[in-house]
Motif scaffolding. Structure first.
Motif, PDB file in Angstrom:
ATOM      1  N   ARG A 149       0.830  -1.194   0.000  1.00 37.24           N
ATOM      2  CA  ARG A 149       0.000   0.000   0.000  1.00 37.24           C
ATOM      3  C   ARG A 149       0.871   1.253   0.000  1.00 37.24           C
ATOM      4  O   ARG A 149       1.062   1.894   1.038  1.00 37.24           O
ATOM      5  N   PRO A 150       1.414   1.622  -1.126  1.00 33.73           N
ATOM      6  CA  PRO A 150       2.271   2.812  -1.155  1.00 33.73           C
ATOM      7  C   PRO A 150       1.451   4.087  -1.060  1.00 33.73           C
ATOM      8  O   PRO A 150       0.278   4.122  -1.444  1.00 33.73           O
ATOM      9  N   GLY A 151       2.071   5.143  -0.558  1.00 31.54           N
ATOM     10  CA  GLY A 151       1.435   6.451  -0.533  1.00 31.54           C
ATOM     11  C   GLY A 151       1.879   7.227  -1.758  1.00 31.54           C
ATOM     12  O   GLY A 151       1.797   6.748  -2.884  1.00 31.54           O
ATOM     13  N   PHE A 152       2.385   8.429  -1.524  1.00 39.54           N
ATOM     14  CA  PHE A 152       2.913   9.213  -2.640  1.00 39.54           C
ATOM     15  C   PHE A 152       4.261   8.626  -3.059  1.00 39.54           C
ATOM     16  O   PHE A 152       5.114   8.344  -2.223  1.00 39.54           O
ATOM     17  N   ILE A 153       4.450   8.442  -4.367  1.00 37.75           N
ATOM     18  CA  ILE A 153       5.695   7.878  -4.891  1.00 37.75           C
ATOM     19  C   ILE A 153       6.376   8.924  -5.764  1.00 37.75           C
ATOM     20  O   ILE A 153       5.757   9.493  -6.668  1.00 37.75           O
ATOM     21  N   VAL A 154       7.642   9.168  -5.502  1.00 37.70           N
ATOM     22  CA  VAL A 154       8.399  10.154  -6.275  1.00 37.70           C
ATOM     23  C   VAL A 154       8.580   9.635  -7.699  1.00 37.70           C
ATOM     24  O   VAL A 154       9.126   8.544  -7.905  1.00 37.70           O
ATOM     25  N   PRO A 155       8.132  10.375  -8.713  1.00 37.76           N
ATOM     26  CA  PRO A 155       8.277   9.899 -10.097  1.00 37.76           C
ATOM     27  C   PRO A 155       9.748   9.754 -10.493  1.00 37.76           C
ATOM     28  O   PRO A 155      10.610  10.503 -10.026  1.00 37.76           O
ATOM     29  N   MET A 156      10.027   8.787 -11.355  1.00 41.09           N
ATOM     30  CA  MET A 156      11.370   8.618 -11.889  1.00 41.09           C
ATOM     31  C   MET A 156      11.535   9.485 -13.135  1.00 41.09           C
ATOM     32  O   MET A 156      10.574   9.721 -13.874  1.00 41.09           O
ATOM     33  N   LYS A 157      12.748   9.940 -13.363  1.00 36.07           N
ATOM     34  CA  LYS A 157      12.990  10.816 -14.513  1.00 36.07           C
ATOM     35  C   LYS A 157      12.663  10.150 -15.838  1.00 36.07           C
ATOM     36  O   LYS A 157      12.223  10.788 -16.787  1.00 36.07           O
ATOM     37  N   ALA A 158      12.869   8.839 -15.909  1.00 34.03           N
ATOM     38  CA  ALA A 158      12.661   8.117 -17.166  1.00 34.03           C
ATOM     39  C   ALA A 158      11.203   7.772 -17.429  1.00 34.03           C
ATOM     40  O   ALA A 158      10.860   7.295 -18.508  1.00 34.03           O
ATOM     41  N   GLN A 159      10.333   8.023 -16.442  1.00 32.37           N
ATOM     42  CA  GLN A 159       8.926   7.673 -16.620  1.00 32.37           C
ATOM     43  C   GLN A 159       8.249   8.529 -17.683  1.00 32.37           C
ATOM     44  O   GLN A 159       8.456   9.742 -17.751  1.00 32.37           O
ATOM     45  N   GLN A 160       7.406   7.881 -18.471  1.00 30.79           N
ATOM     46  CA  GLN A 160       6.623   8.574 -19.481  1.00 30.79           C
ATOM     47  C   GLN A 160       5.180   8.797 -19.032  1.00 30.79           C
ATOM     48  O   GLN A 160       4.523   9.733 -19.475  1.00 30.79           O
ATOM     49  N   ASN A 161       4.701   7.917 -18.148  1.00 32.58           N
ATOM     50  CA  ASN A 161       3.293   7.964 -17.737  1.00 32.58           C
ATOM     51  C   ASN A 161       3.159   8.532 -16.328  1.00 32.58           C
ATOM     52  O   ASN A 161       2.891   7.805 -15.378  1.00 32.58           O
ATOM     53  N   VAL A 162       3.353   9.831 -16.203  1.00 28.03           N
ATOM     54  CA  VAL A 162       3.218  10.495 -14.912  1.00 28.03           C
ATOM     55  C   VAL A 162       2.123  11.556 -15.022  1.00 28.03           C
ATOM     56  O   VAL A 162       2.188  12.433 -15.885  1.00 28.03           O
ATOM     57  N   ARG A 163       1.127  11.445 -14.177  1.00 23.91           N
ATOM     58  CA  ARG A 163       0.034  12.414 -14.215  1.00 23.91           C
ATOM     59  C   ARG A 163       0.544  13.796 -13.831  1.00 23.91           C
ATOM     60  O   ARG A 163       1.422  13.935 -12.988  1.00 23.91           O
ATOM     61  N   LEU A 164      -0.056  14.789 -14.441  1.00 23.16           N
ATOM     62  CA  LEU A 164       0.379  16.168 -14.227  1.00 23.16           C
ATOM     63  C   LEU A 164       0.321  16.558 -12.757  1.00 23.16           C
ATOM     64  O   LEU A 164       1.213  17.229 -12.243  1.00 23.16           O
ATOM     65  N   ILE A 165      -0.719  16.093 -12.057  1.00 26.27           N
ATOM     66  CA  ILE A 165      -0.855  16.443 -10.639  1.00 26.27           C
ATOM     67  C   ILE A 165       0.320  15.899  -9.822  1.00 26.27           C
ATOM     68  O   ILE A 165       0.766  16.525  -8.858  1.00 26.27           O
ATOM     69  N   TYR A 166       0.848  14.737 -10.205  1.00 32.44           N
ATOM     70  CA  TYR A 166       1.992  14.166  -9.489  1.00 32.44           C
ATOM     71  C   TYR A 166       3.241  15.012  -9.705  1.00 32.44           C
ATOM     72  O   TYR A 166       4.058  15.157  -8.795  1.00 32.44           O
ATOM     73  N   LYS A 167       3.398  15.541 -10.899  1.00 32.80           N
ATOM     74  CA  LYS A 167       4.555  16.393 -11.156  1.00 32.80           C
ATOM     75  C   LYS A 167       4.528  17.633 -10.269  1.00 32.80           C
ATOM     76  O   LYS A 167       5.566  18.076  -9.764  1.00 32.80           O
TER      77      LYS A 167
END
Length: 220
Positions: A149-167
């Motif tokens: 059950r993860p909470g907020f996860i820091v996006p990886m630089k190489a990720q392509q599928n990151v929602r704008l709100i997460y950024k």
């Protein structure tokens, strides 16, 4: 370790996959997708399964794996309880039941969510169904089954599928709520160590994932 991973074309699945590709203990990954991924890597193979009711046709490809990182899922926003249950509960159990027949010594990890309801009686629809799925997976004869059950996860630089709100949240959340924030490296390290040595809880909350990842680092 040889791993099956689902949900690689989604945000969390993609992050876990990228971290898993970098993990030295993971030697092979089969991503099972409904649509093709552009990602290529020497460790990585892809199996396209558009209909999970036809998994029996792919038994040869799904056999011989140590673990499964089941990261497929969908938001409950705008969905009826029946439809959300079909995707979240029915499809997950269909996939898991096929894998346990083929890989009885497999360790299965299910991507759940913070506040999932293990009692299955709460007022929040998605939480009830997630909890129901967790409970049902625990009844299958895997070597072990865990829900993380993860909470907020820091996006990886190489990720392509990151929602704008997460950024946007990534600029603030990890600094304000560090204890509720995880990295994909922490998650993948925790899952890999749990696969290897086990853990005394079936539900891996944020604090558990952080603790296991730290233990893995100290053991190196």
């Amino acid at each position: 370790m040889k791993i099956i991973l689902t949900g690689a074309t989604g945000m969390i699945g993609e992050g876990v996959l990228l971290a898993a590709l970098d993990h030295p203990d993971i030697t092979e990954i089969l991503m099972v997708n409904r649509r093709a991924s552009p990602l290529r890597h020497p460790k990585l193979a892809e199996l396209i399964v558009k209909d999970f009711t036809e998994l029996a046709s792919y038994r040869t490809q799904l056999t011989g794996y140590d673990g499964c990182f089941y990261c497929a899922g969908i938001s409950s926003f705008g969905m009826t309880e029946q439809k959300y249950s079909e995707i979240t509960f029915d499809t997950t159990l269909l996939f898991a039941k096929e894998l346990v027949l083929l890989n009885p010594e497999m360790v299965f990890f299910y991507l759940s969510g913070v506040y999932a309801d293990s009692s299955e009686k709460g007022k929040i629809m998605w939480a009830r169904i997630k909890g129901k799925t967790e409970n049902a997976l625990n009844e299958l004869p895997f070597k072990a089954a865990y829900s993380f059950r993860p909470g907020f996860i820091v996006p990886m630089k190489a990720q392509q599928n990151v929602r704008l709100i997460y950024k946007g949240l990534n600029l603030i959340y990890p600094f304000v709520f560090p204890k509720q924030t995880l990295t994909y490296d922490e998650i993948t390290t925790a899952l890999t160590r749990t696969l290897a040595v086990g853990y005394n809880k079936k539900i891996l909350e944020i604090k558990d994932l952080k603790l296991i990842a730290r233990q893995a680092g100290m053991a190196e």
